[in-house]
Design an enzyme around this catalytic site. Structure first.
Site, mmCIF file in Angstrom:
data_model
loop_
_atom_site.group_PDB
_atom_site.id
_atom_site.type_symbol
_atom_site.label_atom_id
_atom_site.label_comp_id
_atom_site.label_asym_id
_atom_site.label_seq_id
_atom_site.Cartn_x
_atom_site.Cartn_y
_atom_site.Cartn_z
ATOM 1 N N SER A 24 0.817 -1.213 0.000
ATOM 2 C CA SER A 24 0.000 0.000 0.000
ATOM 3 C C SER A 24 0.852 1.266 0.000
ATOM 4 O O SER A 24 1.796 1.398 0.791
ATOM 5 C CB SER A 24 -0.920 0.014 1.220
ATOM 6 N N LYS A 75 -13.319 -4.569 1.917
ATOM 7 C CA LYS A 75 -14.254 -3.474 1.644
ATOM 8 C C LYS A 75 -15.717 -3.885 1.825
ATOM 9 O O LYS A 75 -16.523 -3.116 2.350
ATOM 10 C CB LYS A 75 -14.030 -2.911 0.240
ATOM 11 N N ASP A 112 -13.857 6.354 -3.337
ATOM 12 C CA ASP A 112 -13.337 6.056 -4.676
ATOM 13 C C ASP A 112 -14.106 6.831 -5.750
ATOM 14 O O ASP A 112 -13.523 7.299 -6.730
ATOM 15 C CB ASP A 112 -13.427 4.556 -4.967
ATOM 16 N N ALA A 141 -16.847 -4.897 -14.276
ATOM 17 C CA ALA A 141 -18.032 -4.907 -13.427
ATOM 18 C C ALA A 141 -17.689 -5.285 -11.980
ATOM 19 O O ALA A 141 -18.522 -5.851 -11.264
ATOM 20 C CB ALA A 141 -19.068 -5.875 -13.992
ATOM 21 N N GLY A 143 -15.697 -4.063 -8.094
ATOM 22 C CA GLY A 143 -15.932 -3.008 -7.117
ATOM 23 C C GLY A 143 -15.566 -1.630 -7.612
ATOM 24 O O GLY A 143 -16.271 -0.648 -7.331
ATOM 25 N N ALA A 144 -14.467 -1.517 -8.355
ATOM 26 C CA ALA A 144 -14.068 -0.209 -8.871
ATOM 27 C C ALA A 144 -15.086 0.309 -9.872
ATOM 28 O O ALA A 144 -15.404 1.507 -9.897
ATOM 29 C CB ALA A 144 -12.687 -0.301 -9.514
ATOM 30 N N ARG A 169 -23.360 -9.432 -15.046
ATOM 31 C CA ARG A 169 -22.605 -8.576 -14.121
ATOM 32 C C ARG A 169 -22.652 -7.124 -14.587
ATOM 33 O O ARG A 169 -22.763 -6.203 -13.772
ATOM 34 C CB ARG A 169 -21.155 -9.049 -14.018
ATOM 35 N N ILE A 229 -7.777 2.976 -14.506
ATOM 36 C CA ILE A 229 -7.529 3.034 -13.066
ATOM 37 C C ILE A 229 -6.259 2.286 -12.675
ATOM 38 O O ILE A 229 -5.811 2.387 -11.534
ATOM 39 C CB ILE A 229 -8.725 2.512 -12.250
#
Length: 288
Positions: A24, A75, A112, A141, A143-144, A169, A229
């Site tokens: 991270s 998440k 986000d 399709a 989470g982002a 999806r 992304i």
């Protein structure tokens, strides 16, 4: 929001929690802002396995932390465990930002969506929702994609088409933008791109270690923009293709930087700015 410390002490503490977590860059981002503004505080990486995550959330109010970021794979679990949710987080179905309120209740948000749109504002100007008739095509399709579709709808994009190889999806994600979201079969992309002012890749295709995203951008309008992304590498094959085509290209790093802003404000009492100096610091770390 005031920069005056509240009754929980002068040294404010926040975190990013995930499993694994060593990769991270969030501590670099928040550490930069803490140093820039001379704020006494810290931001730490916490590696918590999924089985231990519910206990982690239950212990959070007494931990001394003001809150933190949540990353993979927690998440959706955070969404189910917090006391209150922002309307945006409710719609997206996932939480990436936790705030411990003074009364000990834990609020969950998803930054986000506004983070992605803030990066487009900075890169393209605030009129980007009107490009090519206000139509956006979103690839993926996961989470982002859910967060970005909600963010695009909040900013007034008039038509959002979601493409995924599994159409069911795509249907589920498109439904997050009632009246303007539409599922799109992957094979129908060429015709859809001809009408798109914005193309957004939310898949992992093009990321280091993943297959490339092979897509012909020739049908896109000359004033269209392409966003990815993925930020490792910063210049994905998709963005390189967009630049060769003469299209505006927006990399994935800005979303990471801008999504961090609301959390920092909530935990440390000051709204920071995403500056070239911050970006340069993260880019240097990515290219080590």
């Amino acid at each position: 929001m005031s920069g005056v410390p509240d009754s929980r002490g002068t040294d404010r503490r926040a975190f990013v929690v995930g499993h694994p977590i060593a990769h991270s860059r969030s501590p670099l981002i928040h550490g930069h802002w803490l140093a820039e503004h001379g704020i006494p505080g810290s931001y730490q990486r916490l590696d918590v396995a999924p089985a231990a995550f519910p206990d982690f959330i239950r212990a959070l109010p007494a931990s001394g932390y003001r809150g933190g970021n949540v990353t993979i794979p927690h998440k959706e679990a955070a969404f189910a465990l917090v006391d209150t949710l922002t309307p945006r987080a409710k719609t997206i179905g996932a939480v990436n930002t936790l705030v411990v309120e003074p009364d000990g209740r834990i609020r969950g948000d998803n930054t986000d969506a506004p983070g992605f749109c803030a990066h487009l504002d900075q890169s393209l100007g605030t009129a980007w929702p009107e490009r090519a008739g206000g139509t956006a095509v979103v690839l993926g399709a996961g989470g982002a994609a859910r967060a970005i579709v909600v963010g695009l709808a909040e900013r007034g994009v008039r038509r959002i088409r979601v493409a995924n190889r599994t159409v069911s999806r795509a249907e589920a994600v498109a439904a997050l933008a009632p009246g303007i979201g539409e599922p799109l079969a992957w094979d129908d992309l060429p015709a859809a791109l001809a009408e798109a002012g914005l193309l957004v890749n939310t898949t992992s295709l093009g990321m280091k270690g993943q297959p490339p995203l092979a897509l012909d951008l020739a049908p896109m309008p000359a004033d269209a923009a392409v966003a990815d992304i993925v930020y490792a590498p910063l210049e994905t094959g998709l963005l390189a293709t967009a630049r060769r085509r003469g299209l505006a290209a927006v990399d994935g790093l800005g979303m990471l930087l801008h999504q961090a802003v609301p959390g920092f404000e909530a935990w440390f009492g000051l709204r920071p700015a995403v500056t070239p100096a911050l970006r340069d610091r993260i880019v240097a770390d990515l290219t080590r």
